[in-house]
Design a protein around this motif. Structure first.
Motif, PDB file in Angstrom:
ATOM      1  N   VAL A  31       0.841  -1.205   0.000  1.00 44.87           N
ATOM      2  CA  VAL A  31       0.000   0.000   0.000  1.00 44.87           C
ATOM      3  C   VAL A  31       0.874   1.252   0.000  1.00 44.87           C
ATOM      4  N   GLU A  32       1.916   1.269   0.833  1.00 46.21           N
ATOM      5  CA  GLU A  32       2.797   2.448   0.854  1.00 46.21           C
ATOM      6  C   GLU A  32       3.506   2.607  -0.477  1.00 46.21           C
ATOM      7  N   ASP A  33       3.951   1.523  -1.051  1.00 48.72           N
ATOM      8  CA  ASP A  33       4.635   1.571  -2.341  1.00 48.72           C
ATOM      9  C   ASP A  33       3.739   2.167  -3.416  1.00 48.72           C
ATOM     10  N   ILE A  34       2.484   1.745  -3.447  1.00 52.58           N
ATOM     11  CA  ILE A  34       1.530   2.263  -4.441  1.00 52.58           C
ATOM     12  C   ILE A  34       1.259   3.745  -4.200  1.00 52.58           C
ATOM     13  N   ALA A  35       1.074   4.125  -2.933  1.00 48.52           N
ATOM     14  CA  ALA A  35       0.818   5.534  -2.611  1.00 48.52           C
ATOM     15  C   ALA A  35       1.992   6.405  -3.039  1.00 48.52           C
ATOM     16  N   PHE A  36       3.215   5.948  -2.780  1.00 45.06           N
ATOM     17  CA  PHE A  36       4.401   6.709  -3.168  1.00 45.06           C
ATOM     18  C   PHE A  36       4.489   6.861  -4.685  1.00 45.06           C
ATOM     19  N   LYS A  37       4.091   5.845  -5.425  1.00 48.39           N
ATOM     20  CA  LYS A  37       4.093   5.937  -6.886  1.00 48.39           C
ATOM     21  C   LYS A  37       3.109   7.002  -7.365  1.00 48.39           C
ATOM     22  N   LEU A  38       1.946   7.043  -6.735  1.00 45.08           N
ATOM     23  CA  LEU A  38       0.938   8.026  -7.134  1.00 45.08           C
ATOM     24  C   LEU A  38       1.367   9.434  -6.738  1.00 45.08           C
ATOM     25  N   ILE A  39       2.092   9.554  -5.635  1.00 36.43           N
ATOM     26  CA  ILE A  39       2.620  10.871  -5.241  1.00 36.43           C
ATOM     27  C   ILE A  39       3.719  11.291  -6.212  1.00 36.43           C
ATOM     28  N   ARG A  40       4.554  10.357  -6.623  1.00 37.51           N
ATOM     29  CA  ARG A  40       5.609  10.695  -7.582  1.00 37.51           C
ATOM     30  C   ARG A  40       4.995  11.137  -8.913  1.00 37.51           C
ATOM     31  N   ALA A  41       3.896  10.506  -9.296  1.00 35.99           N
ATOM     32  CA  ALA A  41       3.222  10.884 -10.547  1.00 35.99           C
ATOM     33  C   ALA A  41       2.641  12.293 -10.464  1.00 35.99           C
ATOM     34  N   ARG A  42       2.312  12.728  -9.222  1.00 33.85           N
ATOM     35  CA  ARG A  42       1.781  14.075  -8.946  1.00 33.85           C
ATOM     36  C   ARG A  42       0.382  14.303  -9.499  1.00 33.85           C
TER      37      ARG A  42
END
Length: 457
Positions: free
Chosen positions: A307-318
């Protein structure tokens, strides 16, 4: 990182002390009480001087540019503030930090002059007034014939003790106290960005200054009850320190440890990441960190890192094209997606994407922006498809929810693997019992209503 003892006096540059003493001009009849030691409590006032800005130095431990300094030193080593090079680096950070606020400060100085004196060390380093020096230098360049823009009004802190009646020079800790006092006693000056404020609060906390002490310089805080103070301290942790911890983990995974200048912090921006990390912590991270609250996200212990990994990816995508939500709003949406098995399964397909590209390295903030854009372009279609599909599934479920599906979902929650009553904390047992009684009561009401419907039919 500074390794000096914060309870010892700050080292003084003697050559700069001479410059200050040779060029200071006492302003007759002008004294001020400042936030230093017990001056405010005793009503002690100190002499105000007029000093040409060219003899004053910016200070790198300045909360407004905390993220910039940490990022710079992580990449380049220690920044020596007592050099022309160090001063220019700090000046550029201040100029770039908040241009509109700087313009507002210039207009204020033109209109009203200097409202309050700055506070400096005896060798000319500004504790309070860094931006005013910068603004005055700009105004002096724009209006070279105006002498009033060439000087800054200051109160000078004690220097080395020469006889028994002299005060001792301030310690590093006392300087941090002064900065905290002016930070929380803001009077129309530019506020720190919340991101820089978070780093500044943590720096002081790491140096032994509790959150309560930092807040104590705000008169309104001191008027609160103990319970209200605890609530405000907790709010500081949730709004500033915890999101900063999430950012540290994110940067570490990208190989950008302490490169805080690669975090987008623009207020109200769809690409802003600071707010996304705040909402990530409040909506997801605080539940991931507490095994007893995992059921709120409908995940198991083994799924926390996913879940954290996915959230970080979506934050990186902005920004996710085709999803009419800002990055921080997507963080708020994730718990809802996780609580539906189908939308959760679709979202979990983002595991296929790597947060960091193969052999990806970053040298500076511009390079990081390019790398982020390249990463998003490479994964754009997959990210958009998964997020939109997951959201569409959830939206479709909402439209098709019937009494039967709702009852099945409720039963599923009651039979969930995390429904371990022995794990409930003792102080929560009574409230849990009340919830259980409410469930029984509602179940009886539904049962009676169903019997009534069956009899009629």
């Amino acid at each position: 990182m500074n390794t000096f003892d914060y309870n010892k006096p700050r080292p003084i540059v003697e050559s700069l002390v001479k410059e200050i003493n040779d060029n200071k001009e006492e302003i007759s009849g002008m004294k001020r009480s400042i936030f230093f030691r017990d001056d405010k409590r005793k009503g002690k006032e100190r002499q105000v001087y007029r000093i040409p800005t060219i003899y004053l130095n910016f200070r790198k431990d300045n909360g407004r540019i905390a993220s910039d300094i940490l990022s710079y030193e992580n990449q380049n080593g220690e920044l020596i503030e007592a050099t022309a090079f160090g001063q220019e680096i700090i000046r550029q950070f201040l100029i770039k930090k908040d241009k509109e606020a700087t313009n507002q400060l210039k207009r204020t100085i033109i209109d009203r002059g200097q409202d309050e004196p700055a506070v400096i060390t005896c060798d000319g380093f500004l504790i309070n007034g860094n931006r005013r020096k910068m603004a005055l230098e700009m105004l002096s360049s724009e209006f070279p014939s105006e002498a009033k823009y060439k000087n800054l009004e200051v109160v000078i802190l004690p220097c080395k003790k020469k006889d028994s009646g002299d005060e001792t020079p301030p310690t590093h800790y006392e300087i941090e106290q002064i900065e905290s006092a002016y930070q929380f006693h803001n009077q129309g000056k530019s506020e720190y960005t919340n991101f820089d404020k978070a780093i500044s609060i943590r720096r002081k906390l790491n140096n032994g200054m509790s959150i309560e002490e930092q807040l104590s310089y705000d008169a309104t805080f001191n008027m609160l009850t103990p319970a209200e103070k605890r609530k405000q301290i907790n709010q500081i942790e949730q709004d500033f320190l915890k999101p900063l911890e999430c950012i540290d983990r994110y940067l570490d995974r990208l190989g950008r440890t302490q490169m805080y200048n690669t975090i987008a912090t623009a207020k109200g921006s769809q690409k802003g990441q600071w707010q996304a990390f705040i909402d990530y912590h409040k909506s997801i991270d605080r539940y991931i960190r507490d095994p007893k609250k995992l059921h709120k996200l409908n995940i198991t212990k083994n799924e926390r890192s996913t879940v954290e990994d996915i959230a970080f990816k979506l934050i990186r995508a902005r920004k996710i094209d085709g999803v009419d939500k800002k990055s921080h709003e997507i963080m708020r949406m994730i718990p809802k997606l996780l609580n539906n098995e189908q939308s959760k399964a679709e979202l979990f397909k983002l595991k296929e994407i790597k947060l960091k590209g193969y052999a990806e390295t970053t040298s500076d903030v511009k390079d990081a922006e390019i790398k982020d854009l390249q990463w998003y372009n490479e994964n754009r279609e997959n990210i958009i498809h998964r997020v939109r599909e997951s959201k569409n599934i959830l939206d479709g479920v909402k439209e098709s929810e019937t009494p039967i599906t709702l009852l099945k979902a409720a039963l599923g929650k009651l039979n969930h693997e995390n429904m371990n009553l022995k794990a409930i904390e003792s102080e929560n047992l009574k409230s849990t019992l009340k919830i259980t009684e409410s469930i029984i009561k509602k179940a009886d009401e539904i049962k009676k209503e169903l019997y009534g419907i069956i009899k009629k039919k």
